[in-house]
Design a protein around this motif. Structure first.
Motif, PDB file in Angstrom:
ATOM      1  N   VAL A   1       0.838  -1.203   0.000  1.00  0.00           N
ATOM      2  CA  VAL A   1       0.000   0.000   0.000  1.00  0.00           C
ATOM      3  C   VAL A   1       0.872   1.252   0.000  1.00  0.00           C
ATOM      4  CG1 VAL A   1      -1.926  -1.146   1.154  1.00  0.00           C
ATOM      5  CG2 VAL A   1      -0.187   0.026   2.533  1.00  0.00           C
ATOM      6  N   ASP A   2       0.301   2.330  -0.491  1.00  0.00           N
ATOM      7  CA  ASP A   2       1.025   3.604  -0.522  1.00  0.00           C
ATOM      8  C   ASP A   2       1.107   4.227   0.865  1.00  0.00           C
ATOM      9  OD1 ASP A   2       1.275   3.891  -3.508  1.00  0.00           O
ATOM     10  OD2 ASP A   2      -0.909   3.795  -3.335  1.00  0.00           O
ATOM     11  N   ILE A   3       0.020   4.061   1.625  1.00  0.00           N
ATOM     12  CA  ILE A   3      -0.087   4.709   2.937  1.00  0.00           C
ATOM     13  C   ILE A   3      -0.709   3.723   3.919  1.00  0.00           C
ATOM     14  CG2 ILE A   3      -1.276   6.535   4.241  1.00  0.00           C
ATOM     15  CD1 ILE A   3      -1.169   8.119   1.483  1.00  0.00           C
TER      16      ILE A   3
ATOM     17  N   SER B   1       1.950  -2.028   9.921  1.00  0.00           N
ATOM     18  CA  SER B   1       1.933  -0.787   9.133  1.00  0.00           C
ATOM     19  C   SER B   1       3.190  -0.639   8.297  1.00  0.00           C
ATOM     20  CB  SER B   1       1.775   0.428  10.052  1.00  0.00           C
ATOM     21  OG  SER B   1       2.953   0.682  10.795  1.00  0.00           O
ATOM     22  N   ILE B   2       4.271  -1.306   8.700  1.00  0.00           N
ATOM     23  CA  ILE B   2       5.537  -1.262   7.957  1.00  0.00           C
ATOM     24  C   ILE B   2       5.622  -2.385   6.938  1.00  0.00           C
ATOM     25  CG2 ILE B   2       8.035  -1.542   8.220  1.00  0.00           C
ATOM     26  CD1 ILE B   2       7.673  -0.133  10.984  1.00  0.00           C
TER      27      ILE B   2
ATOM     28  N   THR C   1       7.778   0.266  -0.814  1.00  0.00           N
ATOM     29  CA  THR C   1       9.045   0.974  -0.673  1.00  0.00           C
ATOM     30  C   THR C   1       8.816   2.465  -0.915  1.00  0.00           C
ATOM     31  OG1 THR C   1      10.357  -0.939  -1.334  1.00  0.00           O
ATOM     32  CG2 THR C   1      11.365   1.235  -1.645  1.00  0.00           C
ATOM     33  N   GLY C   2       9.300   3.289   0.003  1.00  0.00           N
ATOM     34  CA  GLY C   2       9.096   4.735  -0.104  1.00  0.00           C
ATOM     35  C   GLY C   2       7.756   5.203   0.404  1.00  0.00           C
ATOM     36  N   GLY C   3       6.976   4.291   0.964  1.00  0.00           N
ATOM     37  CA  GLY C   3       5.637   4.641   1.438  1.00  0.00           C
ATOM     38  C   GLY C   3       5.644   5.344   2.790  1.00  0.00           C
ATOM     39  N   THR C   4       4.449   5.729   3.225  1.00  0.00           N
ATOM     40  CA  THR C   4       4.288   6.497   4.458  1.00  0.00           C
ATOM     41  C   THR C   4       3.373   5.786   5.435  1.00  0.00           C
ATOM     42  OG1 THR C   4       4.604   8.610   3.308  1.00  0.00           O
ATOM     43  CG2 THR C   4       3.489   8.684   5.445  1.00  0.00           C
TER      44      THR C   4
ATOM     45  N   THR D   1      16.344   0.856   4.898  1.00  0.00           N
ATOM     46  CA  THR D   1      16.737   0.413   3.558  1.00  0.00           C
ATOM     47  C   THR D   1      15.637   0.606   2.524  1.00  0.00           C
ATOM     48  OG1 THR D   1      16.064  -1.877   4.061  1.00  0.00           O
ATOM     49  CG2 THR D   1      18.360  -1.269   4.477  1.00  0.00           C
ATOM     50  N   ARG D   2      14.381   0.678   2.960  1.00  0.00           N
ATOM     51  CA  ARG D   2      13.296   0.925   2.009  1.00  0.00           C
ATOM     52  C   ARG D   2      12.806   2.376   2.053  1.00  0.00           C
ATOM     53  NH1 ARG D   2       8.508  -1.730   1.678  1.00  0.00           N
ATOM     54  NH2 ARG D   2       8.294  -2.400   3.832  1.00  0.00           N
ATOM     55  N   GLU D   3      13.521   3.215   2.789  1.00  0.00           N
ATOM     56  CA  GLU D   3      13.204   4.642   2.915  1.00  0.00           C
ATOM     57  C   GLU D   3      11.725   4.861   3.219  1.00  0.00           C
ATOM     58  OE1 GLU D   3      14.680   7.372   0.032  1.00  0.00           O
ATOM     59  OE2 GLU D   3      16.759   6.999   0.619  1.00  0.00           O
TER      60      GLU D   3
END
Length: 341
Positions: free
Chosen positions: A231-233, A247-248, A253-256, A276-278
């Protein structure tokens, strides 16, 4: 006056209490509806240290102005109101920037030793009041506070347009996050919880996909639906290690991930995965005074309905019974609203 007084863990008594004191800029409110928050239940059990007995809980409330202090200019007896319960100083740097939720001098009604609204009356400064429109019932007025918590959490997630959004926890806040995320343009909303009954309610609030970790491989469901990306968020509304990890783990990758949940003081998370996945991890805390008003406008316009999640309206004098029920065997109950006799 009568009040539901907290005397210690599992000890709530409907009893006589001193009447409220009305300062020159205070408004005395006859309470018409007050919600039982999950934090109230945790306080009732003595788990948080945020309730100092003897005291009166209750920070989600609405009512009618009974009387006003001599210097009050904005309100009159008979006005219907709801109250933003975080009393902020108005002079610190955060308050001046509109971030009243971060005020270091604030007091919160119904927490610590600051008496709240599980009583016949409460007195609050006039600047904390919002006018409750005639078409918004008192029980809905008492829900503005919870909706404001959800609203700030969703705002802090950024632009949801076209996004896949995961909500973790189908309690009151999670349910309202679903509703507000739908209003803010989320493409697909997933919600995770251990209760199938609560998940069914979340569908009524706007969820597309329900996930129960006890009965399905939720990672497979999410990854299949997002082409293996995640998921994006993710918006976490529980506040314990398993939900924080979820939630993580389900985030692209790069999500919030936005964390609203505030149950455990400490949680364990996979730090290397975050690095590592920012991934972005953002906390969110209650709401600003202005955001409370923004949510009231959303409710007034029909954008948010509380009907699916108000499970029960009960007499305030019977509040101890319902606190015990929520603590020991909530079943399908989500939100209980206490009302006067």
């Amino acid at each position: 006056m009568k009040a539901l007084v907290y005397h210690g863990p599992r000890e709530l008594i409907w009893e006589d209490a001193p009447d409220v004191t009305l300062g020159p800029k205070d408004v005395k409110i006859a309470v018409k509806a007050v919600g039982i928050c999950g934090s109230d239940v945790h306080g009732y059990l003595g788990l948080t240290g945020r309730r100092t007995p003897p005291m009166i809980m209750g920070h989600e409330f609405s009512g009618v102005v009974e009387s006003i202090g001599e210097k009050v200019t904005l309100w009159n007896a008979g006005d219907r109101v709801t109250v933003q319960p975080a009393q902020f100083c108005g002079t610190c740097d955060f308050c001046k920037a509109g971030q009243t939720n971060l005020c270091g001098n604030k007091r919160f009604y119904g927490a610590m030793d600051c008496n709240g609204a599980m009583a016949e009356y409460i007195a609050v400064p006039e600047h904390l009041l919002y006018r409750l429109p005639d078409n918004v019932p008192f029980d809905a007025g008492s829900m503005i506070e919870a909706a404001a918590v959800a609203y700030r959490g969703v705002k802090n997630a950024g632009d949801l347009t076209g996004r896949h959004v995961l909500v973790i926890g189908a309690g009151t806040i999670g349910q309202l996050v679903v509703s507000i995320a739908r209003l803010r343009g989320a493409k697909r909303i997933y919600i995770s919880d251990l209760s199938d009954a609560r998940l069914a309610t979340a569908v009524k609030m706007g969820a597309d996909v329900t996930l129960n970790p006890q009965t399905m491989d939720i990672r497979k469901v999410v990854m299949d639906a997002t082409e293996g990306k995640g998921v994006d968020i993710a918006i976490e509304a529980v506040g314990v290690t398993p939900s924080a990890k979820q939630s993580i783990e389900l985030l692209r990758t790069g999500g919030t991930a936005v964390w609203i949940g505030n149950s455990a003081k400490f949680v364990e998370v996979p730090m290397q995965e975050i690095v590592t996945r920012e991934l972005r991890i953002r906390g969110t805390y209650i709401y600003s005074h202005d955001e409370f008003g923004e949510v009231l406008e959303m409710v007034n316009s029909g954008g948010i309905s509380f009907d699916p999640i108000i499970s029960l309206r009960a007499k305030m004098s019977e509040g101890a019974r319902w606190f015990a029920q929520l603590a020991d065997s909530p079943g399908e109950l989500i939100k209980i609203v206490l009302i006067p006799e």
